[in-house]
Design a protein around this motif. Structure first.
Motif, PDB file in Angstrom:
ATOM      1  N   SER A 168      -3.592  -2.249  -1.820  1.00 32.30           N
ATOM      2  CA  SER A 168      -4.285  -1.149  -1.139  1.00 32.30           C
ATOM      3  C   SER A 168      -5.699  -1.537  -0.745  1.00 32.30           C
ATOM      4  O   SER A 168      -6.141  -1.264   0.382  1.00 32.30           O
ATOM      5  CB  SER A 168      -4.302   0.089  -2.039  1.00 32.30           C
ATOM      6  N   TRP A 174      -2.754  -0.995   6.510  1.00 34.22           N
ATOM      7  CA  TRP A 174      -3.998  -1.069   7.280  1.00 34.22           C
ATOM      8  C   TRP A 174      -3.892  -0.383   8.633  1.00 34.22           C
ATOM      9  O   TRP A 174      -4.881   0.187   9.124  1.00 34.22           O
ATOM     10  CB  TRP A 174      -4.442  -2.522   7.438  1.00 34.22           C
ATOM     11  N   ASP A 230       0.860  -1.183   0.000  1.00 30.27           N
ATOM     12  CA  ASP A 230       0.000   0.000   0.000  1.00 30.27           C
ATOM     13  C   ASP A 230       0.892   1.227   0.000  1.00 30.27           C
ATOM     14  O   ASP A 230       1.254   1.754   1.046  1.00 30.27           O
ATOM     15  CB  ASP A 230      -0.909  -0.024   1.237  1.00 30.27           C
ATOM     16  N   GLU A 264      -6.323   6.400  10.972  1.00 32.57           N
ATOM     17  CA  GLU A 264      -7.142   7.462  10.374  1.00 32.57           C
ATOM     18  C   GLU A 264      -8.589   7.362  10.847  1.00 32.57           C
ATOM     19  O   GLU A 264      -9.228   8.372  11.167  1.00 32.57           O
ATOM     20  CB  GLU A 264      -7.072   7.347   8.851  1.00 32.57           C
ATOM     21  N   HIS A 265      -9.099   6.131  10.905  1.00 37.90           N
ATOM     22  CA  HIS A 265     -10.463   5.917  11.395  1.00 37.90           C
ATOM     23  C   HIS A 265     -10.578   6.389  12.850  1.00 37.90           C
ATOM     24  O   HIS A 265     -11.538   7.078  13.224  1.00 37.90           O
ATOM     25  CB  HIS A 265     -10.812   4.432  11.276  1.00 37.90           C
ATOM     26  N   GLU A 281      -7.251  -1.847   3.023  1.00 36.67           N
ATOM     27  CA  GLU A 281      -8.493  -1.164   3.384  1.00 36.67           C
ATOM     28  C   GLU A 281      -9.450  -2.134   4.079  1.00 36.67           C
ATOM     29  O   GLU A 281     -10.077  -1.786   5.093  1.00 36.67           O
ATOM     30  CB  GLU A 281      -9.132  -0.605   2.111  1.00 36.67           C
ATOM     31  N   ALA A 331      -8.170  -3.025   7.703  1.00 38.61           N
ATOM     32  CA  ALA A 331      -8.471  -1.929   8.633  1.00 38.61           C
ATOM     33  C   ALA A 331      -9.947  -1.926   8.997  1.00 38.61           C
ATOM     34  O   ALA A 331     -10.315  -1.748  10.169  1.00 38.61           O
ATOM     35  CB  ALA A 331      -8.077  -0.590   8.008  1.00 38.61           C
ATOM     36  N   ASP A 335      -2.139   2.318   9.426  1.00 35.38           N
ATOM     37  CA  ASP A 335      -2.317   3.749   9.190  1.00 35.38           C
ATOM     38  C   ASP A 335      -3.789   4.060   8.913  1.00 35.38           C
ATOM     39  O   ASP A 335      -4.329   5.070   9.362  1.00 35.38           O
ATOM     40  CB  ASP A 335      -1.478   4.206   8.004  1.00 35.38           C
ATOM     41  N   ARG A 336      -4.432   3.184   8.139  1.00 36.87           N
ATOM     42  CA  ARG A 336      -5.845   3.385   7.815  1.00 36.87           C
ATOM     43  C   ARG A 336      -6.717   3.272   9.080  1.00 36.87           C
ATOM     44  O   ARG A 336      -7.692   4.013   9.236  1.00 36.87           O
ATOM     45  CB  ARG A 336      -6.284   2.372   6.758  1.00 36.87           C
ATOM     46  N   ARG A 357       1.435   3.253   3.405  1.00 39.42           N
ATOM     47  CA  ARG A 357       0.253   3.553   4.181  1.00 39.42           C
ATOM     48  C   ARG A 357      -0.095   2.319   5.011  1.00 39.42           C
ATOM     49  O   ARG A 357       0.343   2.189   6.132  1.00 39.42           O
ATOM     50  CB  ARG A 357      -0.899   3.955   3.253  1.00 39.42           C
ATOM     51  N   ALA A 414      -2.482  10.500   5.822  1.00 42.78           N
ATOM     52  CA  ALA A 414      -3.248   9.471   5.130  1.00 42.78           C
ATOM     53  C   ALA A 414      -3.242   9.718   3.635  1.00 42.78           C
ATOM     54  O   ALA A 414      -3.133   8.795   2.829  1.00 42.78           O
ATOM     55  CB  ALA A 414      -4.687   9.457   5.655  1.00 42.78           C
TER      56      ALA A 414
END
Length: 289
Positions: free
Chosen positions: A179, A32, A22, A38-39, A183, A186, A34-35, A30, A262
């Motif tokens: 990616s 999962w 990713d 972000e959430h 996603e 995550a 990092d994702r 990036r 992100a």
């Protein structure tokens, strides 16, 4: 979850948690974790996030090299995902690997952290030549679930859903999530943690089925994969080398997670020239009493 419950998130693991597949090492990875950060930051803008994962690490290396640093950061949320690299080694011991994972579960939960992990998909559905490894996946997943129950660890059951072996969720090396795969991971962990805005949508298949290959093209595809990815991997093992040799965690300190990170796939301190590199440690940040 009450607002402000997750303010210090630390991720431990190997290449998947680091974010391989990713982004890249030039623009930044990036991934999962990092994702997921972000959430979390969407609900709690004050989130501090560290990612201690290093590609190629075995479960024992994650425990020895990352757990002490994670405990020093005093997270209120931690993710521990490791064991795939162990399964690919000739001498795999599910009990030994699970013992390292359980030791991390125990240490983090004893300190008050909420901990989450995942079960692994059957990689033989993605890599047919790895069929002998299927019992290893089953054995390790069984032990992960048992250890998680003993320590109150949240488990995202990725192993149960057919979509996780859709080839479009994986990179061409078939060992790392693409990616779209990151996603989904995550989203799976967010759902297991019951985070605001999460749902079971990650379990649903992609809108169209993957393209089917003829037997001839499938054979050619397998041979090309073996020459491009399997051969070099075996060569590193024979030389006693790892993809993680000489590498450090991309984000070893707890830093604020900013939306720009992100967008740029930036991993933070230790990463490749992004917004996170311009952020210093949080003033006064360190082990909490």
């Amino acid at each position: 979850m009450p607002h402000g419950e997750h303010l210090r998130y630390v991720a431990l693991g190997d290449s998947q948690t680091e974010g391989l597949g990713d982004g890249d090492d030039t623009a930044g990875l990036r991934g999962w974790a990092d994702r997921l950060a972000e959430h979390l930051a969407d609900d709690d803008p004050g989130l501090l996030y560290a990612n201690l994962a290093v590609r190629g690490h075995l479960a024992a290396q994650v425990r020895a090299g990352q757990l002490p640093a994670a405990l020093a950061l005093r997270p209120d949320l931690a993710t521990v995902v490791a064991g795939v690299n162990d399964m690919l080694r000739p001498r795999f011991d599910a009990d030994e690997v699970a013992a390292h994972l359980e030791a991390m579960f125990a240490a983090l939960t004893a300190q008050g952290a909420r901990v989450a992990t995942v079960t692994f998909p059957d990689i033989t559905r993605i890599i047919p030549v790895a069929r002998p490894l299927s019992p290893r996946v089953t054995a390790l997943n069984h032990r992960i679930r048992a250890a998680a129950r003993r320590h109150g660890v949240v488990v995202a059951e990725a192993a149960h859903h057919p979509v996780v072996v859709d080839p479009r969720l994986w990179t061409v090396d078939r060992l790392h999530a693409a990616s779209l795969g990151h996603e989904r991971i995550a989203a799976a962990i967010a759902h297991a943690l019951d985070l605001p805005g999460s749902s079971d949508s990650w379990t649903r298949p992609l809108p169209t089925p993957p393209a089917a290959l003829s037997r001839w093209h499938a054979t050619v595809h397998e041979l090309r994969w073996a020459a491009t990815f399997l051969g070099p991997w075996v060569g590193r093992r024979l030389r006693g080398r790892s993809s993680g040799d000489g590498r450090a965690a991309k984000r070893p300190q707890l830093l604020p997670f900013l939306p720009a990170q992100a967008l740029h796939g930036d991993g933070g301190a230790g990463g490749a020239g992004g917004a996170g590199d311009r952020l210093g440690p949080v003033p006064g940040d360190g082990p909490r009493p």
